[in-house]
Design a protein around this motif. Sequence first.
Motif, PDB file in Angstrom:
ATOM      1  N   GLY A 152       0.803  -1.214   0.000  1.00 50.88           N
ATOM      2  CA  GLY A 152       0.000   0.000   0.000  1.00 50.88           C
ATOM      3  C   GLY A 152       0.837   1.266   0.000  1.00 50.88           C
ATOM      4  N   ILE A 153       0.146   2.390  -0.031  1.00 52.93           N
ATOM      5  CA  ILE A 153       0.821   3.688  -0.019  1.00 52.93           C
ATOM      6  C   ILE A 153       1.260   4.006   1.412  1.00 52.93           C
ATOM      7  CG2 ILE A 153       0.529   6.169  -0.379  1.00 52.93           C
ATOM      8  CD1 ILE A 153      -1.493   5.520  -2.552  1.00 52.93           C
ATOM      9  N   ARG A 154       2.521   4.330   1.554  1.00 51.67           N
ATOM     10  CA  ARG A 154       3.068   4.710   2.863  1.00 51.67           C
ATOM     11  C   ARG A 154       2.923   6.216   3.085  1.00 51.67           C
ATOM     12  NH1 ARG A 154       8.353   6.207   4.789  1.00 51.67           N
ATOM     13  NH2 ARG A 154       8.758   5.410   6.905  1.00 51.67           N
ATOM     14  N   ARG A 155       3.156   6.965   2.046  1.00 49.96           N
ATOM     15  CA  ARG A 155       3.046   8.419   2.141  1.00 49.96           C
ATOM     16  C   ARG A 155       2.877   8.974   0.731  1.00 49.96           C
ATOM     17  NH1 ARG A 155       7.989  10.516   4.932  1.00 49.96           N
ATOM     18  NH2 ARG A 155       6.955   9.593   6.749  1.00 49.96           N
ATOM     19  N   ALA A 156       2.143  10.074   0.619  1.00 53.78           N
ATOM     20  CA  ALA A 156       1.925  10.695  -0.693  1.00 53.78           C
ATOM     21  C   ALA A 156       2.001  12.208  -0.554  1.00 53.78           C
ATOM     22  CB  ALA A 156       0.574  10.278  -1.268  1.00 53.78           C
ATOM     23  N   THR A 157       2.656  12.829  -1.524  1.00 52.42           N
ATOM     24  CA  THR A 157       2.787  14.291  -1.531  1.00 52.42           C
ATOM     25  C   THR A 157       2.486  14.801  -2.928  1.00 52.42           C
ATOM     26  OG1 THR A 157       4.525  14.183   0.141  1.00 52.42           O
ATOM     27  CG2 THR A 157       4.288  16.251  -1.060  1.00 52.42           C
ATOM     28  N   GLN A 158       1.536  15.714  -3.017  1.00 50.83           N
ATOM     29  CA  GLN A 158       1.220  16.317  -4.304  1.00 50.83           C
ATOM     30  C   GLN A 158       2.067  17.559  -4.516  1.00 50.83           C
ATOM     31  OE1 GLN A 158      -2.952  17.473  -5.094  1.00 50.83           O
ATOM     32  NE2 GLN A 158      -2.095  19.301  -6.027  1.00 50.83           N
ATOM     33  N   THR A 168       4.811  12.841  -5.462  1.00 52.78           N
ATOM     34  CA  THR A 168       5.811  11.984  -4.841  1.00 52.78           C
ATOM     35  C   THR A 168       5.096  10.961  -3.974  1.00 52.78           C
ATOM     36  OG1 THR A 168       7.410  13.806  -4.799  1.00 52.78           O
ATOM     37  CG2 THR A 168       7.879  11.915  -3.380  1.00 52.78           C
ATOM     38  N   MET A 169       5.348   9.679  -4.237  1.00 52.45           N
ATOM     39  CA  MET A 169       4.653   8.599  -3.544  1.00 52.45           C
ATOM     40  C   MET A 169       5.659   7.649  -2.910  1.00 52.45           C
ATOM     41  SD  MET A 169       1.500   9.370  -4.653  1.00 52.45           S
ATOM     42  CE  MET A 169       0.525   7.900  -4.321  1.00 52.45           C
ATOM     43  N   GLU A 170       5.302   7.137  -1.739  1.00 51.54           N
ATOM     44  CA  GLU A 170       6.075   6.084  -1.093  1.00 51.54           C
ATOM     45  C   GLU A 170       5.188   4.845  -0.994  1.00 51.54           C
ATOM     46  OE1 GLU A 170       7.639   7.327   2.640  1.00 51.54           O
ATOM     47  OE2 GLU A 170       8.889   8.922   1.787  1.00 51.54           O
ATOM     48  N   TYR A 171       5.656   3.740  -1.576  1.00 51.85           N
ATOM     49  CA  TYR A 171       4.914   2.473  -1.549  1.00 51.85           C
ATOM     50  C   TYR A 171       5.682   1.445  -0.732  1.00 51.85           C
ATOM     51  CZ  TYR A 171       1.666   3.872  -5.245  1.00 51.85           C
ATOM     52  OH  TYR A 171       0.689   4.497  -5.973  1.00 51.85           O
TER      53      TYR A 171
END
Length: 244
Positions: A202-208, A237-240
């Motif tokens: 899943g997504i750990r962190r997301a930044t637009q 920017t996404m962290e998976y």
Amino acid sequence: MSSSSGFAKFVAAIVVSAGIAGAGWLVGKGLSDMRSLDRFVTVKGLAERDVVADRAVWPITYVATDDVLQNAQAKIESDTTALLAFLETHGITKDMTELQSLQVTDQLAQSYRSGPIESRYIVSQTIQVRTDNVDAVVGATQDIGKLLQGGIVLGGQGYNPGPSFMFTKLNDIKPEMIAAATANARDAAQQFATDSGGRLGGIRRATQGLFQILPADGAPNSTESQQINKTVRVVTTMEYLIED
């Protein structure tokens, strides 16, 4: 009595052993979860869209000079009438224009000026065009030479010789662009997970990131506001998480 005491100790030993085993399992599970949280990949997703300006703002400044203030004022009034008529022929009606403040400079009143002057008074006026009819403004700017032929002097302090073109419908395309950038980032993360022998979690962190409106052709010394054709860009920017 001793038999009862021994049985109690036996039961207590079983409870303690079970507690230790359970605690060990929980600690192991926690460490496993922590290790899985430590495995993640950071990716960026890009989305771009070509758009066309839907609004134009064009400040047109013109000047008149004379030693007699009334003569300069009369020339400005005549030029204003001629300029509005010129704009009308290109589909820019009076309600699309705004007559801004009149400025008068008395060159003899300027203490820092030295030497002779050609005309004492400089009168400047600005008509600001604001319209969604971008094509009409483009047509008028291409025909601006007729104003010069008619004796209208364009210029003045801080004069901007051309219109600014804007794209005002950014909010309409934001959701689709964010979705496209997110999908692009996920594809990159999926490829990384596959290459590393893991599974994408899943997504750990997301930044637009910020939306940018850029000139479409990227010509040197050309700003976005000078071009009708533009490119809207957003980077997320996404962290998976990467799972075993």
